[in-house]
Structures are given as C-alpha cells and as structure tokens.
Design a protein around this motif. Sequence first.
Motif, mmCIF file in Angstrom:
data_model
loop_
_atom_site.group_PDB
_atom_site.id
_atom_site.type_symbol
_atom_site.label_atom_id
_atom_site.label_comp_id
_atom_site.label_asym_id
_atom_site.label_seq_id
_atom_site.Cartn_x
_atom_site.Cartn_y
_atom_site.Cartn_z
ATOM 1 N N TYR A 273 -0.296 8.487 3.396
ATOM 2 C CA TYR A 273 -0.638 7.176 2.896
ATOM 3 C C TYR A 273 -2.050 7.736 2.426
ATOM 4 C CZ TYR A 273 -2.915 2.691 2.571
ATOM 5 O OH TYR A 273 -3.403 1.477 1.999
ATOM 6 N N GLU A 274 -2.690 7.920 3.269
ATOM 7 C CA GLU A 274 -4.453 8.274 2.897
ATOM 8 C C GLU A 274 -4.528 9.408 1.804
ATOM 9 O OE1 GLU A 274 -6.740 6.521 4.026
ATOM 10 O OE2 GLU A 274 -6.021 5.502 5.831
ATOM 11 N N ARG A 275 -3.709 10.220 1.770
ATOM 12 C CA ARG A 275 -3.707 11.530 0.735
ATOM 13 C C ARG A 275 -3.505 10.666 -0.696
ATOM 14 N NH1 ARG A 275 0.606 14.495 -0.513
ATOM 15 N NH2 ARG A 275 1.416 14.231 1.338
ATOM 16 N N HIS A 276 -2.418 9.951 -0.868
ATOM 17 C CA HIS A 276 -1.941 9.327 -1.984
ATOM 18 C C HIS A 276 -2.999 8.193 -2.278
ATOM 19 C CE1 HIS A 276 1.585 11.420 -2.727
ATOM 20 N NE2 HIS A 276 2.278 10.974 -1.345
ATOM 21 N N ARG A 277 -3.612 7.495 -1.318
ATOM 22 C CA ARG A 277 -4.544 6.321 -1.681
ATOM 23 C C ARG A 277 -5.799 7.071 -2.174
ATOM 24 N NH1 ARG A 277 -8.498 2.893 0.059
ATOM 25 N NH2 ARG A 277 -8.160 0.673 -0.426
ATOM 26 N N GLU A 278 -6.229 8.022 -1.769
ATOM 27 C CA GLU A 278 -7.462 8.968 -2.265
ATOM 28 C C GLU A 278 -7.260 9.293 -3.583
ATOM 29 O OE1 GLU A 278 -10.351 12.577 -0.788
ATOM 30 O OE2 GLU A 278 -8.719 12.024 0.560
ATOM 31 N N THR A 279 -6.164 9.684 -3.890
ATOM 32 C CA THR A 279 -5.714 10.353 -5.226
ATOM 33 C C THR A 279 -6.067 9.153 -6.205
ATOM 34 O OG1 THR A 279 -4.260 11.832 -4.596
ATOM 35 C CG2 THR A 279 -4.156 11.244 -6.799
ATOM 36 N N TYR A 280 -5.585 8.150 -5.881
ATOM 37 C CA TYR A 280 -5.551 6.931 -7.116
ATOM 38 C C TYR A 280 -6.860 6.152 -7.111
ATOM 39 C CZ TYR A 280 -4.428 2.720 -4.132
ATOM 40 O OH TYR A 280 -4.326 1.801 -3.297
ATOM 41 N N THR A 281 -7.514 6.103 -5.780
ATOM 42 C CA THR A 281 -8.868 5.452 -6.034
ATOM 43 C C THR A 281 -9.929 6.395 -6.337
ATOM 44 O OG1 THR A 281 -9.126 6.245 -3.440
ATOM 45 C CG2 THR A 281 -8.189 3.888 -3.663
ATOM 46 N N HIS A 317 -0.587 5.645 -6.108
ATOM 47 C CA HIS A 317 -0.431 4.292 -5.728
ATOM 48 C C HIS A 317 0.887 3.592 -5.527
ATOM 49 C CE1 HIS A 317 -0.966 0.139 -5.980
ATOM 50 N NE2 HIS A 317 -0.164 -0.135 -7.018
ATOM 51 N N ARG A 318 1.750 4.016 -6.416
ATOM 52 C CA ARG A 318 3.301 3.587 -5.909
ATOM 53 C C ARG A 318 3.762 4.146 -4.451
ATOM 54 N NH1 ARG A 318 5.765 3.972 -12.000
ATOM 55 N NH2 ARG A 318 4.498 2.073 -12.883
ATOM 56 N N ARG A 319 3.470 5.464 -4.445
ATOM 57 C CA ARG A 319 3.899 5.879 -3.053
ATOM 58 C C ARG A 319 3.185 5.252 -2.009
ATOM 59 N NH1 ARG A 319 7.587 6.788 0.095
ATOM 60 N NH2 ARG A 319 7.148 8.619 1.702
ATOM 61 N N ALA A 320 1.830 5.389 -2.139
ATOM 62 C CA ALA A 320 1.174 4.782 -1.119
ATOM 63 C C ALA A 320 1.510 3.283 -0.664
ATOM 64 C CB ALA A 320 -0.378 4.642 -1.435
ATOM 65 N N ARG A 321 1.999 2.602 -1.610
ATOM 66 C CA ARG A 321 2.523 1.296 -1.230
ATOM 67 C C ARG A 321 3.883 1.214 -0.924
ATOM 68 N NH1 ARG A 321 1.401 -3.768 -3.546
ATOM 69 N NH2 ARG A 321 3.380 -5.214 -3.788
ATOM 70 N N ASP A 448 -4.511 -1.527 9.026
ATOM 71 C CA ASP A 448 -5.335 -0.363 8.282
ATOM 72 C C ASP A 448 -4.882 -0.129 7.202
ATOM 73 O OD1 ASP A 448 -7.324 -0.659 10.692
ATOM 74 O OD2 ASP A 448 -6.245 0.677 11.857
ATOM 75 N N THR A 449 -4.254 -0.840 6.450
ATOM 76 C CA THR A 449 -3.809 -0.505 5.098
ATOM 77 C C THR A 449 -4.098 -1.750 4.132
ATOM 78 O OG1 THR A 449 -1.771 -1.622 5.215
ATOM 79 C CG2 THR A 449 -1.789 0.808 6.040
ATOM 80 N N ASP A 450 -3.959 -1.606 2.877
ATOM 81 C CA ASP A 450 -4.056 -2.790 1.940
ATOM 82 C C ASP A 450 -3.161 -4.033 2.188
ATOM 83 O OD1 ASP A 450 -6.099 -1.480 0.583
ATOM 84 O OD2 ASP A 450 -4.779 -0.564 -0.747
ATOM 85 N N GLU A 451 -2.195 -3.726 2.984
ATOM 86 C CA GLU A 451 -1.309 -4.867 3.134
ATOM 87 C C GLU A 451 -1.889 -5.948 4.000
ATOM 88 O OE1 GLU A 451 3.286 -5.485 4.232
ATOM 89 O OE2 GLU A 451 2.352 -3.992 5.505
ATOM 90 N N ALA A 452 -2.974 -5.802 4.369
ATOM 91 C CA ALA A 452 -3.661 -6.772 5.498
ATOM 92 C C ALA A 452 -4.325 -7.988 4.354
ATOM 93 C CB ALA A 452 -4.511 -6.158 6.440
#
Length: 459
Positions: A273-281, A317-321, A448-452
Amino acid sequence: MATIELRYDEGTIRADGPLEDPPDALEADPRSGTLRAPAFRYAELRATLEERYTVEDRVLALDSLPELASAYELRAYQREAIEDWLATDRWAEVEEPPVPAAPAGVLELPTGSGKTVIGLKAIESLGTPTLVVVPTIDLLDQWVRELEREFDCPIGRFGGGVQRREPITVSTYDSAYLKADAVGDRFGLAVFDEVHHLGGEGYREIARLLAAPARLGLTATFERPDGAHEVVSEVLGPLVHRIAPDELAGTHLAAYDLKRLEVSLSPEEREEYERHRETYTGYLARSNIEFRQGSDYQELVKRSGNDPEAREALLAHRRAREIMLGSDAKIEALEGILEEHPDERTIVFTAHNDLAYDASERFLLPAITHQTGTEERREILERFREGTYGRVVTSNVLDEGVDVPDASVAVVLSGSASEREFTQRLGRILRPTGDGSRATLYEVVSEDTDEARIADQRQ
C-alpha cells in the motif's frame, strides 16, 4: 385585450398572437417564424401572459380519470411534507379558465419513510393524469403494483419491453428520455422518484420536454457532489421539505447505532500500500495535480493515455485503493460481526465485486453484483424477504432503485465518500420492526489509510 394562443409542439410551448413585449421565457424560432419556450416553463409563461393578454390555452391534452382514493393514511411527517409541496401551487388563485394545479418542488425523506405513499397521495390530491419516472425496472414494477392496488384504473408503463400509455403511467428514466417530447402534453403531474438522477446530462431533458405544470421530486439524498441538483431545482422546483433520518429514528423509523471498526493491514499489505501510494502521490506532487479535486483526477486519467509516468501513477492509485478497501482483516472483522448477529437479517455492502465474492465464498452468502442476472437477483431477494436467506452481500447494486427486504444489520466493508451512498445504505435498516429493537450499521475501515478520510466525508 389581445389574445395569445398557447400550444404544445414537440417539447416546446408555441405562442401565437400579437405579442408586443414577449416574456423572457419566449425565444424566436427562425425556422417556423414563431415564439417558443421550453415546455417546462409552461406554468410560468401562462401566468406571465395572463397579466397582459387573454390566453387561449391549448397546451395540455389530458385524458379523463376516475375519482382516485387511496386507503393509505398519512403519518404526520408525511402530511407536513405533502402540504409544503401543495403550498407551492403557482396557480392556486386562478379560477377562470380552470387549469390543473401546479405545485412544484422536491421532498427529501429517509429511505423507509414512505416516499412512495407520499407520491400516491400527491396523485390522489391532484386527480390529474400523471407520469411517474423511476430509475430501474424493479422500481417500475413496485410503483405499478402499488398504483394498481390503490386506484381503480389501468396503469400504463414505459419500460421492460412494454410501451403502453394510460392516464397514469410509470416509466423508467431511459424510456421517458426517449418518449418525453411525444407525450409531453398528456400529463398534468410528473413525479420523479430518486430525483437526483434527473441532474444527469441526458435525463434532465425529460423534465424540460414535459409541459406538466405540477412536478414532484422524491429522494433520500437531493444534493449531488457535482452541483447538478441546481439543474433539478430549475426544471422541477426547489427543495421544499427535508427530513433527516435522525428526526424519525426511534419513532417512525428504527432507532439505530453506528459502529466503526478499524482494522489493520497485514505487514505485506502495508508495504505494498505505501509503495503504490508513494508512486502516485509523488507524481501528483511533481505535476501540480491535487488528487482531491475531481477535475484534476480527470487530468491524470487524460495524461495517462500518452504519459507512462501518469499511467504508472494511475495504476498505483487503483492498486493502493484495492488494498485499502479489500484487506484480509476486513473479512476477519466481518466474521466477528456475523457471529455477533447470528439471527438478524444482514446486508453486507462492498465497493468492488472481488470483495463481495470473497465474502460470499468465505461465509456462503448469496451475492448480488452488476453481473447477477435479473431473475437470479429477484430470487435471492425473495428468499431474503421470506427468511430462507438471512444474509446477502452486494457491491453497490442494492444502494437504491431496488425493493430490498427489511434488514436490521448493515455492514459497510468498503464504500465511497458519497454521502448519498451512505444514506441509502443506512436506509436499508431503518424500517421499524415493531418490537422496539435497534438497527446497527457497521463501518469496517482500514486504519492509517485514506479510507478513514473517506469514511469521515460520507458522514
């Protein structure tokens, strides 16, 4: 006093006569050399013209109806809602010549509060030919059944392979979009169920092409994130009455509890999750794109067509989601919820088919997704209604537009930030049980994710 004649002509109102200073609603049509207004402005146009001219009104061609009488007795909150709507009648003071009533506006009431009953009573009150527009075949069937049971007259339908007009007709939005200009002069009242759909780019034309002076919108969630509810107000009338779920909970609707369960990603899920999130952010930061804004997200999608980095960011982004919304811990949390409510009718909601099918396979729950055929879906819901099935899992399909049996427990395993989606899901458990028991809505959120943030937004 000069005489102006009004006629309906393929979705417009045509005005013929010596108009010296035409109202703003009228525009010149160079092809026919006439003045025309969109059909939805009929009531406004007539009222304006009557101040200065004698009006020969030949707009509506309404069939006769028998006297309508429904056996339903309105509850106090339902009566207040319909009275507020009737009070908007723009022609209430007009006596000669007689005209149909013209109340117009939207009523927002929670799912389970009896919006269909209010619609029936509106039709009864006005006693004029009516077009009811609904988003799905399921709702079309539901409205037809109710109307046939309450009123002693044939009920027409546009949709599901049937195109039969009667003085009272129920149509899907899709069929109404195709037929509105052909039948726009045949109804004095138009009722739009789940009226927020009318804000769609194509569907809004239905209301524009109908001359029906009386208009009623029904919804549990009027405002749209894209602001298109303002278009609905223009063509249908403003929001004239609103009741929040909390106002009826514990009295006319079931009292309910909201419970949020936070679960942790596994170490492997967290790392991915963190790896994919860092890629898109990281890409968004370099490109000055703020992902929170819908228009900027569309810019990202557009760039992904020819920019490899943009495509990588979009896929990340899609994979992190997917990881965030479908973590393994969510299935474990669902197991605990089902064990806590072994005998209660339960609906499990997910944002994606994969999670729905995972839950279905793990707990032997019948699943309803957009891939489920119509007959299979109806069979599942009927067995859920009669108690053969005590639980079902679905991905978005049962949020609205489907006659869903009562349940007392809802589990949101994953969802969007949409307040409308959340309200519709809550509404599935709010119908009163008669024994005073409370309903429960669980939200299962990956901590500790964007879902909150998503969960906070939808409430």
